[in-house]
Design an enzyme around this catalytic site. Structure first.
Site, PDB file in Angstrom:
ATOM      1  N   SER A   1     112.410 114.529  41.982  1.00 46.16           N
ATOM      2  CA  SER A   1     112.843 113.831  43.188  1.00 46.16           C
ATOM      3  C   SER A   1     114.224 113.437  43.105  1.00 46.16           C
ATOM      4  CB  SER A   1     111.901 112.234  42.795  1.00 46.16           C
ATOM      5  OG  SER A   1     112.260 111.531  44.002  1.00 46.16           O
TER       6      SER A   1
ATOM      7  N   LEU B   1     115.041 108.845  47.738  1.00 48.61           N
ATOM      8  CA  LEU B   1     114.986 108.794  46.237  1.00 48.61           C
ATOM      9  C   LEU B   1     113.600 109.385  45.669  1.00 48.61           C
ATOM     10  CD1 LEU B   1     117.641 107.429  46.358  1.00 48.61           C
ATOM     11  CD2 LEU B   1     116.878 105.990  44.622  1.00 48.61           C
ATOM     12  N   GLU B   2     112.517 108.965  46.326  1.00 48.57           N
ATOM     13  CA  GLU B   2     111.370 109.404  45.682  1.00 48.57           C
ATOM     14  C   GLU B   2     110.815 110.993  45.770  1.00 48.57           C
ATOM     15  OE1 GLU B   2     109.469 107.540  43.563  1.00 48.57           O
ATOM     16  OE2 GLU B   2     110.417 105.716  43.970  1.00 48.57           O
ATOM     17  N   SER B   3     111.121 111.397  46.944  1.00 45.55           N
ATOM     18  CA  SER B   3     110.620 112.866  47.050  1.00 45.55           C
ATOM     19  C   SER B   3     111.830 113.759  47.816  1.00 45.55           C
ATOM     20  CB  SER B   3     109.274 112.901  47.821  1.00 45.55           C
ATOM     21  OG  SER B   3     109.323 112.481  49.059  1.00 45.55           O
TER      22      SER B   3
END
Length: 447
Positions: free
Chosen positions: A64, A176-178
């Site tokens: 990520s 930020l997550e993916s």
């Protein structure tokens, strides 16, 4: 996906992978799936919700925000795992999972040794707050975020109207997550969760996630073939774990499915906004503001209105008092010699998504940069001479040319790059710290 690190300067484990299931996970019911978005979906926290930091575990996948390379998982023969699956089948069926759904979900699933390895070695590297923020709000991530916001402006505007969470904030979480859907994970969720359930270190927690994952398949929100995620079972564009998905995911597109994996990220982005709204997001209030503080000042957890802080010499970096958005406290994640932030209630809402100060600063700062705001103005007590984003890419290229196992040249210093730097430093007789420093770059250039 990527593994986050321990932040020594924060004094607490950052996504160390040891968080147990929370009280909220066992008490909350899934939200209804509206055919059309509704601004009042799950907007009032329950008593249980207020008693816990986050529904999500402090566990994150590896590809990520670190952008590091991920090897394909390794399935190995494990008769004990096969026996565990057979015994778990009976438990799953007793929880309402149909035999057809269970058998289809476990077709081709095996014991994944890489998943266990990642779970047991999450804290192998340590990163300082400034290194994390260099990656979280890198020029590449900011540019990609602005492009993503532009591409999906219509959906994000409707999501903002429905849930009252700014489009830039939702986009930053996505980033930020993916990395805006480019690194959602490619491990079968059932395989990851069943391996971790069998492994036993946190078996009860992961078995609960596995039951929730099977319910997702049974509800028809996705298919086993498309049911992919991180090594830790986090799923989709914004990396929901299955119990979080059950409680907060919404069908924003109105197609009858809460599809957070689709090429159309609308359901995932709306689900993230619903989550933040549920825990009290206040539209128009900043997450935080970078401030200047008097020399030698020390701050605990005291909260004051910005005008009261201004009376004590705490002002914005422009020298003006910060507006009275609400009560705020002063956060100095690297101590008094680094950047200082005045953080508001929305900062703590972001921490409900991921309970770490660094993550909340990362989301907030990235959202500001996507909106066109400036970089953090204060310097950090790095202890080494930093390099630019392009120079970090040059370090990666140089290491790759030397034969170090780096597949991506992305300027993001994740664990694979840090490990290669450490190996190079050791071979060159340098201090071994894994930092992408000017000293490392100069030594690589002179080899």
């Amino acid at each position: 996906m990527f593994v986050r690190y321990l932040f020594p300067v924060l004094g607490a484990a950052f996504l160390c992978g040891s968080a147990p299931a929370t009280a909220l996970e066992s008490s909350i019911r899934p939200v209804a799936r509206p055919a059309t978005p509704a601004p009042d979906v799950a907007t009032t926290p329950t008593a249980a919700a207020l008693s816990t930091k986050s529904l999500r575990p402090r566990l994150r996948p590896k590809t990520s925000s670190s952008g590091t390379d991920e090897a394909q998982p390794t399935r190995v023969a494990n008769p004990a795992f096969d026996s565990w699956v057979r015994s778990f089948r009976a438990r799953a069926l007793s929880r309402g999972i149909s035999s057809q759904v269970f058998d289809a979900a476990f077709q081709g699933i095996g014991y994944n040794a890489d998943v266990v390895s990642k779970d047991r070695n999450q804290a192998e590297f340590k990163r300082q707050i400034w290194d994390y923020l260099d990656s979280a709000a890198s020029p590449e991530r900011v540019d990609m975020g602005q492009q993503a916001l532009s591409r999906h402006r219509s959906a994000l505007s409707r999501i903002e109207q429905a849930y009252g969470v700014e489009a830039e904030v939702v986009t930053a979480v996505w980033g930020l997550e993916s990395k805006y859907g480019t690194r959602m994970g490619d491990i079968p969720v059932i395989e990851a969760l069943s391996t971790l359930s069998f492994d036993g270190r946190r078996g009860a927690f992961f078995e609960k996630q596995l039951i929730a994952a099977l319910k997702i398949l049974q509800n028809g929100d996705t298919t086993p073939r498309n049911f992919l995620g991180s090594w830790a079972g986090a799923m989709g564009h914004t990396q929901f774990i299955p119990t979080s998905y059950e409680a907060y995911a919404v069908d924003f597109t109105g197609d009858g499915r809460r599809d957070i994996w689709s090429n159309d990220p609308s359901d995932a982005l709306a689900s993230t906004a619903a989550y933040l709204k549920r825990f009290g997001w206040r539209k128009g209030m900043p997450w935080g503001v970078e401030v200047r503080v008097p020399n030698g000042a020390r701050f605990g957890d005291t909260s004051r209105m910005p005008s009261q802080w201004a009376a004590q010499g705490v002002v914005g970096v422009d020298g003006r008092p910060v507006r009275d958005y609400g009560s705020a406290r002063i956060l100095q994640p690297a101590g008094p010699t680094g950047a200082s932030f005045m953080v508001f209630a929305n900062f703590d809402v972001i921490k409900r998504y991921n309970n770490a100060d660094a993550y909340a600063i990362g989301v907030g700062h990235l959202s500001d940069r996507i909106k066109g705001g400036p970089a953090i103005q204060a310097s950090w007590p790095r202890g080494y001479t930093p390099v630019s984003f392009e120079e970090r890419k040059e370090i990666q290229r140089q290491l790759q040319q030397m034969g170090y196992p780096l597949e991506k040249i992305d300027g993001i210093i994740g664990p694979n790059t840090a490990k290669s730097i450490m190996n190079f430093q050791q071979s060159a007789g340098m201090k071994v710290d894994g930092y992408a420093s000017r000293e490392v770059l100069n030594r690589l250039r002179s080899r």
